[in-house]
Design a protein around this motif. Structure first.
Motif, PDB file in Angstrom:
ATOM      1  N   SER A 163       0.820  -1.211   0.000  1.00  0.00           N
ATOM      2  CA  SER A 163       0.000   0.000   0.000  1.00  0.00           C
ATOM      3  C   SER A 163       0.856   1.263   0.000  1.00  0.00           C
ATOM      4  O   SER A 163       1.967   1.273   0.551  1.00  0.00           O
ATOM      5  CB  SER A 163      -0.896   0.022   1.237  1.00  0.00           C
ATOM      6  N   ARG A 178       0.641  13.404  -1.384  1.00  0.00           N
ATOM      7  CA  ARG A 178       0.101  13.969  -0.137  1.00  0.00           C
ATOM      8  C   ARG A 178      -0.066  15.478  -0.261  1.00  0.00           C
ATOM      9  O   ARG A 178      -1.086  16.036   0.149  1.00  0.00           O
ATOM     10  CB  ARG A 178       1.019  13.634   1.050  1.00  0.00           C
ATOM     11  N   ASP A 233      -6.350  11.205  -2.723  1.00  0.00           N
ATOM     12  CA  ASP A 233      -6.780  10.092  -1.883  1.00  0.00           C
ATOM     13  C   ASP A 233      -6.173   8.799  -2.428  1.00  0.00           C
ATOM     14  O   ASP A 233      -6.620   8.268  -3.445  1.00  0.00           O
ATOM     15  CB  ASP A 233      -8.302   9.989  -1.850  1.00  0.00           C
ATOM     16  N   THR A 234      -5.153   8.313  -1.755  1.00  0.00           N
ATOM     17  CA  THR A 234      -4.466   7.098  -2.188  1.00  0.00           C
ATOM     18  C   THR A 234      -4.726   5.927  -1.239  1.00  0.00           C
ATOM     19  O   THR A 234      -3.975   4.956  -1.257  1.00  0.00           O
ATOM     20  CB  THR A 234      -2.948   7.351  -2.281  1.00  0.00           C
ATOM     21  N   THR A 235      -5.782   6.019  -0.459  1.00  0.00           N
ATOM     22  CA  THR A 235      -6.021   4.985   0.554  1.00  0.00           C
ATOM     23  C   THR A 235      -6.182   3.583  -0.041  1.00  0.00           C
ATOM     24  O   THR A 235      -5.837   2.604   0.618  1.00  0.00           O
ATOM     25  CB  THR A 235      -7.267   5.317   1.407  1.00  0.00           C
ATOM     26  N   ALA A 236      -6.656   3.495  -1.256  1.00  0.00           N
ATOM     27  CA  ALA A 236      -6.834   2.175  -1.881  1.00  0.00           C
ATOM     28  C   ALA A 236      -5.735   1.864  -2.898  1.00  0.00           C
ATOM     29  O   ALA A 236      -5.767   0.815  -3.533  1.00  0.00           O
ATOM     30  CB  ALA A 236      -8.201   2.102  -2.563  1.00  0.00           C
TER      31      ALA A 236
END
Length: 81
Positions: free
Chosen positions: A8, A33, A38-41
């Motif tokens: 991740s 960042r 949004d790089t959560t996935a």
């Protein structure tokens, strides 16, 4: 091509990733960042081509280490839909 592994965004890269590539990954993650993406996935994928690492992000960003040790980073073209 040798298959590698996935991890991740924001997680520690596998030990097999060379230090110069780790620096490039950290730099790209900082840019994301700063842009508040949004790089959560999102995940990185490590593969090997001719015994050199190729790291690709889910958005298509690719980091390669070349035979001379140099690093290149290619981002997807936003106009190429």
């Amino acid at each position: 091509m040798q298959l590698g592994t996935r991890w991740s965004v924001g997680a520690t890269a596998p030990e097999a990733v060379p230090p110069a590539v780790r620096v490039a990954i950290a730099s790209e993650e900082q840019i994301l960042r700063d842009q508040q993406v949004d790089t959560t996935a999102w995940r990185w994928t490590l593969t090997w081509l001719e015994r050199r690492p190729v790291v690709e992000l889910d958005d298509g960003t690719t980091i390669r280490q070349h035979a001379d040790g140099s690093i290149s980073l290619t981002r997807p073209d936003p106009d190429d839909d």
